[in-house]
Design an enzyme around this catalytic site. Structure first.
Site, mmCIF file in Angstrom:
data_model
loop_
_atom_site.group_PDB
_atom_site.id
_atom_site.type_symbol
_atom_site.label_atom_id
_atom_site.label_comp_id
_atom_site.label_asym_id
_atom_site.label_seq_id
_atom_site.Cartn_x
_atom_site.Cartn_y
_atom_site.Cartn_z
ATOM 1 C CB SER A 166 76.097 -94.453 40.323
ATOM 2 O OG SER A 166 75.093 -95.202 40.145
ATOM 3 C CB SER A 167 78.408 -91.960 35.626
ATOM 4 O OG SER A 167 78.870 -91.395 34.464
ATOM 5 N N PRO A 168 77.976 -95.114 33.916
ATOM 6 C CG PRO A 168 76.567 -95.837 33.204
ATOM 7 C CD PRO A 168 76.831 -95.085 34.228
ATOM 8 C CB SER B 93 81.749 -91.318 34.560
ATOM 9 O OG SER B 93 81.376 -90.417 34.900
#
Lengths: 200, 200
Positions: free
Chosen positions: A12-14, A16
């Site tokens: 859920s990490s943009p 990442s």
């Protein structure tokens, strides 16, 4: 030397996601491989007493703007998903199952899901959508569901989170290269320098 | 177009110091000038419900390492000061006094103090050290002390903080270029791209 790069990411990490689109090619240019490690930012945030950047006043609006701008800067398609952030433990458990069972495809699963969420808006926290993604990927969707419901793979993800925290990881993306920690998609230039010329 | 760049900094922010060493040359290469704006991160942190990166477990150790590494990467001399972070309102009030009275030297004062603190370890929160820095800079040290004790310049700094928060500033360094916000020393490459080719 030429040790593998540990690449910690959250589904859920943009940032990442953006990093996931350049890390393999960058590593390969320098004769390195990448150890992909799915974690839950919820766990590292708790250990480090942090929160998502979008949970703070002022920083929230900037961050949503910066996610898309940083993606454009990197040449990566990204549209902020309507539902964000989302719980991603199911996708992460399937990642670790693939990792432990047939290593080579785990990172492909990671990229498949990250692209689906950030480029197409597919909600990874919805079991039905995730089963569809599993089928697209060539997995049996019922087997994928069985994996993410299984205590063994729940424990495997928890162990991965604990190991990340023990290694000093407090956010994502997080890179460990020759025991040197780099946090953030925006450490790309420093990572490139490290891989080219060594410690600085 | 070719509007000035607003550059918000705090005298106790290592990333502000690093950015302060490259922003003028970068702006000049693109025909821009820089509006230096001293603020107190304590005020913006409070508005955004944030804290210093060194106040969190795990992130603290990484940040201290990253301050020095990011400075080496930028070619800027920086040694983490023994006392960090420090209150910097006195240096900031002198900045605004210079800014409002004889504009051209305010940014020089900022660089003088930032370098003293981060390259030489001079504690800007110690009134005696700050008076010495004022004298080195060619100011009357007693006049500098009178300025930072004066309600007028306390109010001026508070107004600057309030204006920064109203503009969306939640950290430092923070840049506003053609109404586009950039947060962090690590947005240098994006800023350069913006100045070269415009919006992206």
């Amino acid at each position: 030397m030429n040790a593998a790069i540990d690449f910690y990411f959250d589904f859920s990490s943009p940032y990442s996601y953006i990093a996931s689109e350049w890390i393999e090619a960058l590593a390969a240019r320098h004769g390195r491989t990448v150890n992909w490690k799915a974690i839950l930012l919820g766990a590292t945030f708790q250990a480090a007493e942090l929160k998502s950047p979008v949970s703070y006043p002022l920083k929230r609006e900037y961050s949503l703007h910066d996610f898309e701008r940083s993606a454009r800067f990197a040449g990566v398609p990204l549209k902020n998903p309507e539902k964000f952030p989302i719980p991603t433990q199911n996708a992460a458990r399937v990642f670790w199952w693939l990792h432990d069972k047939r290593d080579a495809t785990a990172s492909h699963w990671a990229r498949h899901c990250l692209r689906a969420y950030f480029a197409r808006g597919v909600d990874l926290s919805d079991p039905d959508r995730l089963k569809e993604l599993a089928a697209e990927f060539g997995l049996d969707p019922l087997q994928a569901e069985a994996v993410w419901s299984d205590a063994e793979w729940k424990a495997r993800l928890k162990a991965a989170n604990d190991a990340a925290i023990a290694a000093g990881v407090f956010g994502a993306p997080f890179f460990m290269i020759d025991n040197e920690p780099f946090w953030g998609n925006d450490r790309r230039a420093q990572i490139e320098r490290w891989l080219e010329k060594g410690p600085f």
